[in-house]
Design a protein around this motif. Structure first.
Motif, PDB file in Angstrom:
ATOM      1  N   ARG A  69      -4.498  -4.611  33.832  1.00 34.62           N
ATOM      2  CA  ARG A  69      -4.643  -4.530  35.292  1.00 34.62           C
ATOM      3  C   ARG A  69      -4.009  -3.248  35.812  1.00 34.62           C
ATOM      4  NH1 ARG A  69      -2.853 -10.324  35.436  1.00 34.62           N
ATOM      5  NH2 ARG A  69      -0.801  -9.499  35.889  1.00 34.62           N
ATOM      6  N   GLU A  70      -4.623  -2.696  36.847  1.00 38.23           N
ATOM      7  CA  GLU A  70      -4.027  -1.538  37.504  1.00 38.23           C
ATOM      8  C   GLU A  70      -2.681  -1.929  38.103  1.00 38.23           C
ATOM      9  OE1 GLU A  70      -7.866   1.010  38.988  1.00 38.23           O
ATOM     10  OE2 GLU A  70      -7.012  -0.439  40.378  1.00 38.23           O
ATOM     11  N   LYS A  71      -1.793  -0.949  38.185  1.00 39.59           N
ATOM     12  CA  LYS A  71      -0.465  -1.151  38.766  1.00 39.59           C
ATOM     13  C   LYS A  71      -0.261  -0.118  39.857  1.00 39.59           C
ATOM     14  CE  LYS A  71       0.414  -3.763  35.052  1.00 39.59           C
ATOM     15  NZ  LYS A  71      -0.794  -3.604  34.300  1.00 39.59           N
ATOM     16  N   THR A  72       0.578  -0.437  40.814  1.00 40.80           N
ATOM     17  CA  THR A  72       0.964   0.592  41.766  1.00 40.80           C
ATOM     18  C   THR A  72       2.138   1.352  41.157  1.00 40.80           C
ATOM     19  OG1 THR A  72       2.606  -0.736  42.957  1.00 40.80           O
ATOM     20  CG2 THR A  72       0.295  -0.872  43.722  1.00 40.80           C
ATOM     21  N   GLN A  73       2.282   2.593  41.586  1.00 40.48           N
ATOM     22  CA  GLN A  73       3.424   3.369  41.102  1.00 40.48           C
ATOM     23  C   GLN A  73       4.718   2.693  41.530  1.00 40.48           C
ATOM     24  OE1 GLN A  73       3.328   7.622  41.630  1.00 40.48           O
ATOM     25  NE2 GLN A  73       5.552   7.723  41.734  1.00 40.48           N
ATOM     26  N   ARG A 102      -5.652   6.822  34.559  1.00 40.14           N
ATOM     27  CA  ARG A 102      -6.365   7.356  35.714  1.00 40.14           C
ATOM     28  C   ARG A 102      -5.609   6.905  36.954  1.00 40.14           C
ATOM     29  NH1 ARG A 102      -8.580   3.035  33.975  1.00 40.14           N
ATOM     30  NH2 ARG A 102      -9.260   1.335  35.301  1.00 40.14           N
ATOM     31  N   THR A 103      -5.650   7.701  37.973  1.00 38.31           N
ATOM     32  CA  THR A 103      -4.936   7.369  39.203  1.00 38.31           C
ATOM     33  C   THR A 103      -5.910   7.301  40.367  1.00 38.31           C
ATOM     34  OG1 THR A 103      -4.444   9.686  39.727  1.00 38.31           O
ATOM     35  CG2 THR A 103      -2.818   8.488  38.394  1.00 38.31           C
ATOM     36  N   VAL A 112      -2.397   3.130  39.333  1.00 37.76           N
ATOM     37  CA  VAL A 112      -2.528   3.709  37.999  1.00 37.76           C
ATOM     38  C   VAL A 112      -3.215   2.686  37.103  1.00 37.76           C
ATOM     39  CG1 VAL A 112      -1.279   4.785  36.088  1.00 37.76           C
ATOM     40  CG2 VAL A 112      -0.299   4.847  38.386  1.00 37.76           C
ATOM     41  N   GLY A 113      -4.210   3.137  36.368  1.00 39.37           N
ATOM     42  CA  GLY A 113      -4.895   2.275  35.410  1.00 39.37           C
ATOM     43  C   GLY A 113      -5.001   2.983  34.069  1.00 39.37           C
ATOM     44  N   VAL A 114      -5.066   2.209  33.028  1.00 37.61           N
ATOM     45  CA  VAL A 114      -5.160   2.790  31.690  1.00 37.61           C
ATOM     46  C   VAL A 114      -6.621   3.146  31.405  1.00 37.61           C
ATOM     47  CG1 VAL A 114      -5.493   0.612  30.414  1.00 37.61           C
ATOM     48  CG2 VAL A 114      -4.323   2.532  29.315  1.00 37.61           C
TER      49      VAL A 114
END
Length: 171
Positions: A69-73, A102-103, A112-114
């Motif tokens: 899952r995407e995360k916030t900085q 990727r941002t 941010v996601g992988v």
């Protein structure tokens, strides 16, 4: 020579006198363990094909890959108790430049996601970790429940350090 003759294993004997000498033992253990862990993460990732990554880069890459899952900085900084957010910003830019993450933006928040390449790098690291570290640690016969309790204790103690740091700032 008995342990009582030389005292606790610490880096600063003047800090081991007082109400809780065992905290000096813990602090020394945390220091050497932390340094060994940082060295390991960097060298393992180098063996996985990414020799230019720092310890923080490696942590943020794995955390970004966590659960897909995407995360916030901000969440990544909170997760690792990173106070200097510019360090995370630099790390994320570096990882993005290498094509590992990727941002983007969700409102005002940086997300941010992988990437596939980042996920492959994490998988290669995992394989090396299993072969080089975990297989060796398993020979020690450690109780996994005891390790989990120790990890919980360390997280709890980290909160006490944070609270004491807030107190020190107000002096």
């Amino acid at each position: 020579m008995q342990r009582e003759e030389w005292g606790p294993i610490v880096s600063a004997s003047h800090l081991s006198v007082g109400a809780m000498p065992s905290m000096s033992e813990l602090e020394f253990a945390l220091t050497v363990t932390g340094n060994a862990f940082q060295r390991w993460t960097v060298r393992c990732m180098a063996a996985a094909g990414y020799p230019s990554l720092t310890h923080l880069d490696v942590l943020l890459l794995h955390a970004t890959n966590h659960r897909g899952r995407e995360k916030t900085q901000a969440d990544l900084c909170t997760m690792f108790n990173i106070e200097d957010t510019h360090l995370a910003t630099y790390s994320i830019k570096k990882l993005a430049g290498m094509g590992l993450v990727r941002t983007g933006r969700r409102g005002k928040e940086k997300i941010v996601g992988v990437t596939e390449a980042g996920a492959r790098a994490c998988e290669r690291y995992r394989e090396l970790r299993e072969g080089l570290l975990i297989s060796s640690i398993k020979t020690l016969g450690l109780d996994e429940e005891a390790l989990s309790r120790l990890a919980a204790l360390m997280r709890a103690v980290s909160g006490q350090y944070d609270q004491a740091a807030r107190g020190a700032v107000s002096l």
